[in-house]
Design a protein around this motif. Structure first.
Motif, mmCIF file in Angstrom:
data_model
loop_
_atom_site.group_PDB
_atom_site.id
_atom_site.type_symbol
_atom_site.label_atom_id
_atom_site.label_comp_id
_atom_site.label_asym_id
_atom_site.label_seq_id
_atom_site.Cartn_x
_atom_site.Cartn_y
_atom_site.Cartn_z
ATOM 1 N N UNK A 1 1.857 -3.594 3.681
ATOM 2 C CA UNK A 1 2.894 -2.682 4.158
ATOM 3 C C UNK A 1 2.545 -1.307 3.598
ATOM 4 N N UNK A 2 2.647 -0.305 4.447
ATOM 5 C CA UNK A 2 2.397 1.072 3.996
ATOM 6 C C UNK A 2 3.716 1.837 4.058
ATOM 7 N N UNK A 3 4.489 1.795 2.954
ATOM 8 C CA UNK A 3 5.780 2.516 3.000
ATOM 9 C C UNK A 3 5.572 4.023 2.905
ATOM 10 N N UNK A 4 6.500 4.756 3.521
ATOM 11 C CA UNK A 4 6.665 6.163 3.184
ATOM 12 C C UNK A 4 7.492 6.205 1.900
ATOM 13 N N UNK A 5 8.058 7.359 1.555
ATOM 14 C CA UNK A 5 8.832 7.434 0.321
ATOM 15 C C UNK A 5 10.053 6.505 0.319
ATOM 16 N N UNK A 6 10.215 5.795 -0.796
ATOM 17 C CA UNK A 6 11.293 4.815 -0.946
ATOM 18 C C UNK A 6 12.160 5.233 -2.135
ATOM 19 N N UNK A 7 13.456 5.091 -1.984
ATOM 20 C CA UNK A 7 14.379 5.558 -3.016
ATOM 21 C C UNK A 7 14.423 4.592 -4.204
ATOM 22 N N UNK A 8 13.422 4.685 -5.083
ATOM 23 C CA UNK A 8 13.357 3.847 -6.298
ATOM 24 C C UNK A 8 13.080 4.779 -7.478
ATOM 25 N N UNK A 9 12.917 4.160 -8.654
ATOM 26 C CA UNK A 9 12.599 4.954 -9.854
ATOM 27 C C UNK A 9 11.322 5.759 -9.632
ATOM 28 N N UNK A 10 10.376 5.171 -8.876
ATOM 29 C CA UNK A 10 9.105 5.879 -8.642
ATOM 30 C C UNK A 10 9.345 7.221 -7.936
ATOM 31 N N UNK A 11 10.217 7.220 -6.937
ATOM 32 C CA UNK A 11 10.462 8.457 -6.179
ATOM 33 C C UNK A 11 11.208 9.495 -7.019
ATOM 34 N N UNK A 12 11.829 9.042 -8.134
ATOM 35 C CA UNK A 12 12.514 9.991 -9.028
ATOM 36 C C UNK A 12 11.503 10.879 -9.753
ATOM 37 N N UNK A 13 10.217 10.468 -9.713
ATOM 38 C CA UNK A 13 9.185 11.280 -10.373
ATOM 39 C C UNK A 13 8.917 12.573 -9.604
ATOM 40 N N UNK B 1 0.867 -1.188 0.000
ATOM 41 C CA UNK B 1 0.000 0.000 0.000
ATOM 42 C C UNK B 1 0.901 1.234 0.000
ATOM 43 N N UNK B 2 0.567 2.252 0.775
ATOM 44 C CA UNK B 2 1.417 3.454 0.871
ATOM 45 C C UNK B 2 0.900 4.322 2.003
ATOM 46 N N UNK B 3 1.811 5.102 2.586
ATOM 47 C CA UNK B 3 1.381 6.091 3.572
ATOM 48 C C UNK B 3 0.367 7.050 2.940
ATOM 49 N N UNK B 4 0.464 7.240 1.619
ATOM 50 C CA UNK B 4 -0.470 8.149 0.932
ATOM 51 C C UNK B 4 -1.920 7.694 1.101
ATOM 52 N N UNK B 5 -2.119 6.386 1.209
ATOM 53 C CA UNK B 5 -3.470 5.843 1.392
ATOM 54 C C UNK B 5 -4.007 6.065 2.788
ATOM 55 N N UNK B 6 -3.113 6.432 3.717
ATOM 56 C CA UNK B 6 -3.548 6.706 5.097
ATOM 57 C C UNK B 6 -3.744 8.191 5.334
ATOM 58 N N UNK B 7 -2.836 9.006 4.771
ATOM 59 C CA UNK B 7 -2.883 10.432 5.123
ATOM 60 C C UNK B 7 -3.610 11.268 4.067
ATOM 61 N N UNK B 8 -4.044 10.604 2.962
ATOM 62 C CA UNK B 8 -4.723 11.357 1.908
ATOM 63 C C UNK B 8 -3.774 11.871 0.853
ATOM 64 N N UNK B 9 -2.490 11.504 0.982
ATOM 65 C CA UNK B 9 -1.519 11.891 -0.045
ATOM 66 C C UNK B 9 -1.257 13.382 -0.054
ATOM 67 N N UNK B 10 -0.147 13.757 -0.628
ATOM 68 C CA UNK B 10 0.137 15.177 -0.856
ATOM 69 C C UNK B 10 0.703 15.265 -2.275
ATOM 70 N N UNK B 11 1.958 14.807 -2.407
ATOM 71 C CA UNK B 11 2.616 14.910 -3.707
ATOM 72 C C UNK B 11 2.159 13.810 -4.671
ATOM 73 N N UNK B 12 1.673 12.693 -4.142
ATOM 74 C CA UNK B 12 1.531 11.479 -4.965
ATOM 75 C C UNK B 12 0.320 11.446 -5.886
#
Ligand SMILES: NC(=O)c1ccc[n+]([C@@H]2O[C@H](COP(=O)([O-])OP(=O)(O)OC[C@H]3O[C@@H](n4cnc5c(N)ncnc54)[C@H](O)[C@@H]3O)[C@@H](O)[C@H]2O)c1
Length: 249
Positions: free
Chosen positions: A184-196, A141-152
Motif C-alpha cells: 500500500x502506498x499511503x499519502x499523508x496519514x494522521x498519525x504521530x509520524x505526520x506530527x513531525x 510503502x508510501x507515495x514518497x517512494x513513487x513521487x521522489x518525496x518532498x517533505x519526507x
C-alpha cells in the motif's frame, strides 16, 4: 469473520496504522502478534485488543533492524500459534531532514528500519509460508517512494521506493508457493509520524490532496484487509495507492 483461524504478525503495531490494522484483523477473527521496538506500548495495545475481541493476541519486542529479533519473532509466533498466515511489514520511521543535513547515521537508520526490516522479515517468514503453500504479505510503502518525496526526506523516500521494488520481487519468487505479496502506498496519514511535519507542511500536504484531507488509520487498514482477504486472492505485486488523489499513476 474473514480472518477466523488466521495468524497475523504486524510489525510496528503498538500504535498508528499498524495498531488499527491489527485491531481490525482481530475484530474479524485473526490471532494477532503485536510486535514493536517499544515493548511497553506493544503490551498495552495487545491487552486493549484482546479485551475488545475474543481472540488471542501476543506482544513481542522486536527491532526490525536486527535479524536476531526477527528470528525470535518468527520462532515465538510458531511456538504460540503453530503457523503464520499473514505478515504486515508496517514498522517505519521518518525524519523530515533536508538533503544537506542528513547524516550517515540517520541514513543508515532509516534504510535499516524501512527497507532492511521489510527485506529480513519477508525473508524470515517465507519458509513458514512456503511449507504450507499459503500466505499473504503486505508492505506499507508510501507515495514518497513513487513521487521522489518532498517533505519526507531523501532517505525515507528512497527506502519506500525500495519497498515497492521488494514487493514486486517477493511477489514473483513466492507466487509458485501460492503466497501473495502486495504493498500500500499511503499519502499523508494522521498519525504521530505526520506530527513531525510543521503546521505549514501539513496544510500544504492537504492542499495537494484532491480529496482535501489527511487519511486516517482506518483508510489504510481497510485497504490492507482487502488485500489480505480472499477477495484479493488473484492480486500480487500490486502497489495500491491510498492517497486521496495526491498522485495518480
Ligand atoms: N503517517 C504517514 O503519513 C505515512 C504515510 C505513508 C506511509 N506511512 C508508513 O506507514 C507505516 C506506519 O506509520 P505510522 O504513521 O503508523 O507511524 P507511527 O510512528 O505512528 O508508528 C510506527 C510504529 O513503528 C514502531 N517502530 C519504529 N521503529 C521500529 C523498529 N526498528 N522496529 C519495530 N518497530 C518500530 C514505532 O514504535 C511505532 O509504534 C510506516 O512504514 C510509515 O512509513 C506513513
Amino acid at each position: 469473520m474473514r480472518f477466523k483461524d488466521k495468524v497475523a504478525i504486524i510489525t510496528g503495531s503498538a500504535r498508528g496504522i499498524g495498531k488499527e490494522t491489527a485491531r481490525r484483523l482481530a475484530a474479524e477473527g485473526a490471532s494477532v502478534v503485536i510486535c514493536d521496538i517499544n515493548f511497553d506500548m506493544a503490551r498495552e495495545t495487545a491487552k486493549e485488543i484482546e479485551s475488545s475481541f475474543k481472540t488471542k493476541v501476543s506482544s513481542v519486542q522486536t527491532d526490525v533492524k536486527k535479524t536476531g529479533d526477527i528470528h525470535e519473532l518468527m520462532e515465538s509466533t510458531m511456538r504460540d500459534f503453530g503457523h503464520i498466515d499473514i505478515l504486515v511489514n508496517n514498522a517505519g520511521i521518518m525524519y523530515p531532514t533536508k538533503i544537506e543535513d542528513v547524516s550517515e547515521e540517520e541514513w543508515n537508520e532509516v534504510l535499516g528500519v524501512n527497507l532492511g526490516g521489510v527485506f529480513f522479515c519477508s525473508q524470515a517468514v517465507s519458509p513458514f509460508m512456503k511449507e504450507r503453500r499459503q500466505g499473504k504479505i503486505i508492505n506499507i510503502a508510501s507515495v514518497a517512494g513513487k513521487i521522489g518525496g518532498v517533505a519526507a526526506g531523501a532517505h525515507y523516500s528512497v527506502s519506500k521506493a525500495g519497498v515497492i521494488c521488494l514487493t514486486k520481487m517477493f511477489a514473483k519468487v513466492l507466487a509458485p508457493f501460492c503466497i501473495t505479496v502486495n504493498a500500500i502506498a499511503p499519502g499523508p496519514v494522521d498519525t504521530a509520524m505526520a506530527q513531525l511535519f510543521s503546521p505549514q507542511q501539513r496544510e500544504d500536504l492537504i492542499k495537494m490532496c484532491p480529496l482535501g484531507r489527511l487519511a486516517d488509520t482506518g483508510d489504510i487498514a481497510e485497504a490492507a484487509l482487502f488485500l489480505l482477504s480472499d477477495a484479493a486472492k488473484h492480486i500480487t505485486g500490486e502497489i495500491l495507492d491510498v492517497n486521496g488523489g495526491m498522485f495518480m499513476d
